[in-house]
Design a protein around this motif. Structure first.
Motif, PDB file in Angstrom:
ATOM      1  N   UNK A  34      42.149  38.949  55.635  1.00 39.73           N
ATOM      2  CA  UNK A  34      43.029  38.858  56.797  1.00 39.73           C
ATOM      3  C   UNK A  34      43.270  40.286  57.260  1.00 39.73           C
ATOM      4  N   UNK A  35      43.486  40.466  58.562  1.00 36.53           N
ATOM      5  CA  UNK A  35      43.609  41.824  59.086  1.00 36.53           C
ATOM      6  C   UNK A  35      44.563  41.866  60.267  1.00 36.53           C
ATOM      7  N   UNK A  36      45.135  43.042  60.455  1.00 35.19           N
ATOM      8  CA  UNK A  36      45.941  43.346  61.633  1.00 35.19           C
ATOM      9  C   UNK A  36      45.370  44.613  62.252  1.00 35.19           C
ATOM     10  N   UNK A  37      45.194  44.611  63.572  1.00 37.60           N
ATOM     11  CA  UNK A  37      44.580  45.750  64.242  1.00 37.60           C
ATOM     12  C   UNK A  37      45.347  46.098  65.505  1.00 37.60           C
ATOM     13  N   UNK A  38      45.440  47.400  65.776  1.00 40.66           N
ATOM     14  CA  UNK A  38      45.938  47.876  67.061  1.00 40.66           C
ATOM     15  C   UNK A  38      44.814  48.649  67.745  1.00 40.66           C
TER      16      UNK A  38
ATOM     17  N   UNK B   3      27.094  40.876  58.184  1.00 40.49           N
ATOM     18  CA  UNK B   3      27.948  41.239  57.048  1.00 40.49           C
ATOM     19  C   UNK B   3      29.428  41.031  57.333  1.00 40.49           C
ATOM     20  N   UNK B   4      29.781  40.657  58.566  1.00 40.06           N
ATOM     21  CA  UNK B   4      31.188  40.446  58.931  1.00 40.06           C
ATOM     22  C   UNK B   4      31.266  39.282  59.901  1.00 40.06           C
ATOM     23  N   UNK B   5      32.133  38.336  59.609  1.00 41.41           N
ATOM     24  CA  UNK B   5      32.430  37.230  60.523  1.00 41.41           C
ATOM     25  C   UNK B   5      33.938  37.062  60.569  1.00 41.41           C
ATOM     26  N   UNK B   6      34.475  36.947  61.779  1.00 35.92           N
ATOM     27  CA  UNK B   6      35.918  36.816  61.880  1.00 35.92           C
ATOM     28  C   UNK B   6      36.343  36.084  63.134  1.00 35.92           C
ATOM     29  N   UNK B   7      37.600  35.673  63.133  1.00 39.52           N
ATOM     30  CA  UNK B   7      38.187  34.974  64.271  1.00 39.52           C
ATOM     31  C   UNK B   7      39.569  35.543  64.544  1.00 39.52           C
ATOM     32  N   UNK B   8      39.932  35.609  65.819  1.00 39.94           N
ATOM     33  CA  UNK B   8      41.287  36.015  66.176  1.00 39.94           C
ATOM     34  C   UNK B   8      42.264  34.925  65.771  1.00 39.94           C
TER      35      UNK B   8
ATOM     36  N   UNK C 103      45.490  39.930  65.220  1.00 36.80           N
ATOM     37  CA  UNK C 103      45.272  39.601  63.813  1.00 36.80           C
ATOM     38  C   UNK C 103      44.003  38.771  63.707  1.00 36.80           C
ATOM     39  N   UNK C 104      43.383  38.855  62.538  1.00 39.73           N
ATOM     40  CA  UNK C 104      42.104  38.191  62.300  1.00 39.73           C
ATOM     41  C   UNK C 104      42.094  37.548  60.920  1.00 39.73           C
ATOM     42  N   UNK C 105      41.220  36.576  60.773  1.00 40.59           N
ATOM     43  CA  UNK C 105      40.873  36.040  59.461  1.00 40.59           C
ATOM     44  C   UNK C 105      39.370  35.846  59.445  1.00 40.59           C
ATOM     45  N   UNK C 106      38.754  36.100  58.294  1.00 40.07           N
ATOM     46  CA  UNK C 106      37.309  35.954  58.243  1.00 40.07           C
ATOM     47  C   UNK C 106      36.751  36.266  56.874  1.00 40.07           C
ATOM     48  N   UNK C 107      35.462  36.605  56.862  1.00 37.91           N
ATOM     49  CA  UNK C 107      34.757  36.919  55.619  1.00 37.91           C
ATOM     50  C   UNK C 107      33.868  38.139  55.839  1.00 37.91           C
TER      51      UNK C 107
END
Length: 231
Positions: free
Chosen positions: A52-56, A219-224, A34-38
């Motif tokens: 917020x995101x969930x990825x497999x 254009x994308x920044x995120x953290x686990x 899972x991630x959160x970012x902008x």
């Protein structure tokens, strides 16, 4: 089909080992994170949207599914996916109103394959376990990985940091559009904040940028926010 680590270039085997992957990788272990970012609303805009995101991510085939929510109360949802040689990019409002559905073209497939390759740092077992990947060295601190054939073939270059982990990825010509004109454009990702988590060295932060007219635009920044593997 399992790809023996013995069949890979030594530099690739060494990368997997430095990231904590056992010989051959964990073939059946699907990564869930899972991630959160902008993310920017559009290129050139000063406006960013929180997500917020969930990825497999699959370890033995080029497949992933990224589901993200943007906007007030997560009212805008995005599904970005690659499975069975098919790419998908859909945007929905309120979970059922379609806002955009990208045509399944070779350019979209190529772009999604590039994304899979660029995110191997978040699925390090795939480095040793995915037989669809073709590797070659490119100097003491760079590796090139490729998958697919024909117009949808994808290739990225990884640059390693001083600890021998994946610091950045680069594609010279990722399509910015799924239909003509596809606008092949240099595309770069960066990883940071490596931590030892569940036996794997993982970057807990990342950013992605296009390089347009010689100028890099993130254009994308995120953290686990979580990461796990399970069969």
């Amino acid at each position: 089909m399992h790809c023996s680590a013995d069949d890979l270039p030594a530099a690739v085997r060494d990368l997997g080992m430095r990231l904590g992957v056992p010989p051959g990788g964990s073939e059946e272990a699907i990564v869930t994170l899972t991630q959160a970012g902008h993310m920017k609303r559009q290129l050139g805009s000063p406006s960013w949207m929180a997500f917020t995101a969930r990825q497999t991510i699959a370890p033995t085939t080029c497949a992933f599914e990224w589901r993200a929510r943007f906007g007030p109360l997560g009212s805008i949802s995005v599904c970005d996916a690659l499975a069975d040689g098919q790419a998908r990019l859909d945007v929905m409002a309120l979970g059922f109103i379609p806002l955009a559905r990208t045509a399944p073209t070779a350019a979209l497939l190529r772009g999604e394959r590039m994304r899979y390759l660029a995110e191997l740092a978040w699925a390090p077992d795939a480095i040793l376990a995915n037989a669809d990947l073709r590797w070659r060295g490119d100097g003491p601190d760079r590796l090139v990985v490729r998958t697919g054939d024909g117009p949808a073939a994808a290739e990225i270059t990884m640059t390693l940091d001083g600890d021998g982990r994946i610091a950045s990825t680069f594609a010279a010509d990722r399509p910015r559009a799924a239909v003509e004109p596809t606008l092949p454009t240099p595309w770069r990702g960066r990883f940071s904040d490596y931590r030892l988590h569940l036996g794997r060295w993982l970057p807990f932060a990342g950013e992605v940028a296009w390089v347009i007219d010689g100028r890099e635009e993130v254009y994308w920044r995120g953290a686990l926010t979580s990461w796990s593997m399970a069969a």
